[in-house]
Design an enzyme around this catalytic site. Sequence first.
Site, PDB file in Angstrom:
ATOM      1  N   ARG A 132       0.658  -1.148  -0.065  1.00 43.83           N
ATOM      2  CA  ARG A 132      -0.021   0.212   0.004  1.00 43.83           C
ATOM      3  C   ARG A 132       0.793   1.274   0.049  1.00 43.83           C
ATOM      4  O   ARG A 132       0.489   2.403   0.483  1.00 43.83           O
ATOM      5  CB  ARG A 132      -0.929  -0.058   1.327  1.00 43.83           C
ATOM      6  CG  ARG A 132      -2.061  -1.136   1.251  1.00 43.83           C
ATOM      7  CD  ARG A 132      -3.037  -1.146   0.003  1.00 43.83           C
ATOM      8  NE  ARG A 132      -4.077  -1.991   0.352  1.00 43.83           N
ATOM      9  CZ  ARG A 132      -3.806  -3.295  -0.107  1.00 43.83           C
ATOM     10  NH1 ARG A 132      -2.839  -3.788  -0.701  1.00 43.83           N
ATOM     11  NH2 ARG A 132      -5.013  -4.176   0.156  1.00 43.83           N
ATOM     12  N   GLU A 135      -4.779   3.588   6.772  1.00 44.37           N
ATOM     13  CA  GLU A 135      -4.308   3.369   5.320  1.00 44.37           C
ATOM     14  C   GLU A 135      -5.365   4.369   4.599  1.00 44.37           C
ATOM     15  O   GLU A 135      -4.682   4.751   3.489  1.00 44.37           O
ATOM     16  CB  GLU A 135      -4.933   1.834   5.068  1.00 44.37           C
ATOM     17  CG  GLU A 135      -4.338   1.299   3.618  1.00 44.37           C
ATOM     18  CD  GLU A 135      -5.566   0.870   2.642  1.00 44.37           C
ATOM     19  OE1 GLU A 135      -5.176   0.996   1.467  1.00 44.37           O
ATOM     20  OE2 GLU A 135      -6.461   0.366   3.036  1.00 44.37           O
ATOM     21  N   SER A 148     -10.695  -1.211   3.677  1.00 44.29           N
ATOM     22  CA  SER A 148      -9.939  -1.391   4.812  1.00 44.29           C
ATOM     23  C   SER A 148      -9.604   0.034   5.261  1.00 44.29           C
ATOM     24  O   SER A 148      -8.715   0.995   4.733  1.00 44.29           O
ATOM     25  CB  SER A 148      -8.556  -2.060   4.558  1.00 44.29           C
ATOM     26  OG  SER A 148      -9.040  -3.325   4.013  1.00 44.29           O
TER      27      SER A 148
END
Length: 339
Positions: free
Chosen positions: A164, A334, A238
């Site tokens: 990520r 995130e 998420s």
Amino acid sequence: MLQIQENVSLKPYNTFGIDTKARHFVEINHEQDLVELFADKQWHTVERLVMGGGSNMLLVNDFDGLVIRLNIHGITHYAQGDTIYVEAGAGEVWNDLVNFCVDNGFAGMENLTLIPGSVGASPIQNIGAYGVELKDVFESCWAFEIATGQFKTFLKDDCQFGYRESVFKSALKGQYIIVSVTFRLSVQSQLNLSYGAIEQELANRGIIQPTIKDVSQVVAAIRVSKLPDPSTIGNSGSFFKNPVIPQVQFEAIYKQYPNIAHYLAGQGYVKLAAGWLIEQCGWKGKTIGHTGTWKNQALVLVNHGGASGQEVYNLSSQIIDSVYTKFGVMLEREVNIIQ
Ligand code: EPU
């Protein structure tokens, strides 16, 4: 002629469905619009927010700067032997591109079916799911450098992809705007079925020799069963990353919680499932005011309707605190927090 609007509600543009306003707002339909926009020096100094699908951000306050919404479309492709290069405009919806590739028999991104968001945002956080990451199919991207008004090609090695992560989130943050992305796919499929749930679901359907279409459909079914649909329940997928911790720290936690969900992360590190940690702290499916965590996946924070960005942010802070208190592990958000 570019149209710069004032005081625009961002509610339709973010999948969390948070109602905040942008002081200035512009839609970019062609790459030349970027040249025109930044020919005006005033836009070099104001705070900027580039939006694609608005699926990986939490808008906490009104945005007192310029929101640039990328609307550049178009998908083209060409073959070189078995390799297929597919170039897509930054404003294409990610899943439309996946469907285009799957329908044409271009293999490689079928595991990335149904990830929300736009093509232009996909390299920024190196999107991933079910054992495949964007970097596995990335060839290059074409980006506009704000400071110079020039366009530049970034090859895979230039992008410093990680979990990520990419150079566009770190060293070059805010400096470039991705205009299009080229993917390297193949007419020969090399299926990645490493993720247990995929194999399980294929078996349930009695599929022994899956095609990329089968894999895409199975991934879609798994996602739908676990993740809330942003068109009905606001969310950004998420909310936290899965934390990676040193083996030594992991062993101490494992002694106390032998059923902890985890994966080896190489070189003396272990990746923990943040959703599991959050569930263990009692948050799964809880509603707090207008927000909460999703009933089937505690890693996803949701807007049950009318939540403010601050409310969601406060919940995320509470979750970070409680996971830290119970496990000594610090979760990292995130989702991009836009203050
Ligand atoms: N788990 C729980 N409780 C929960 C949620 C998960 O115990 O509430 C456990 C599951 O049982 C499983 C493990 O945690 O053992 C992993 O769960 P899952 O398979 O749902 O995947 P994840 O690690 O939570 C990651 C990505 C997702 C991606 C899936 C599938 C991150 C931050 N998230 O989630 O990506 O779809 O794997 O590959 O890496 C996203 O980035 O927005 C996203 C949705």
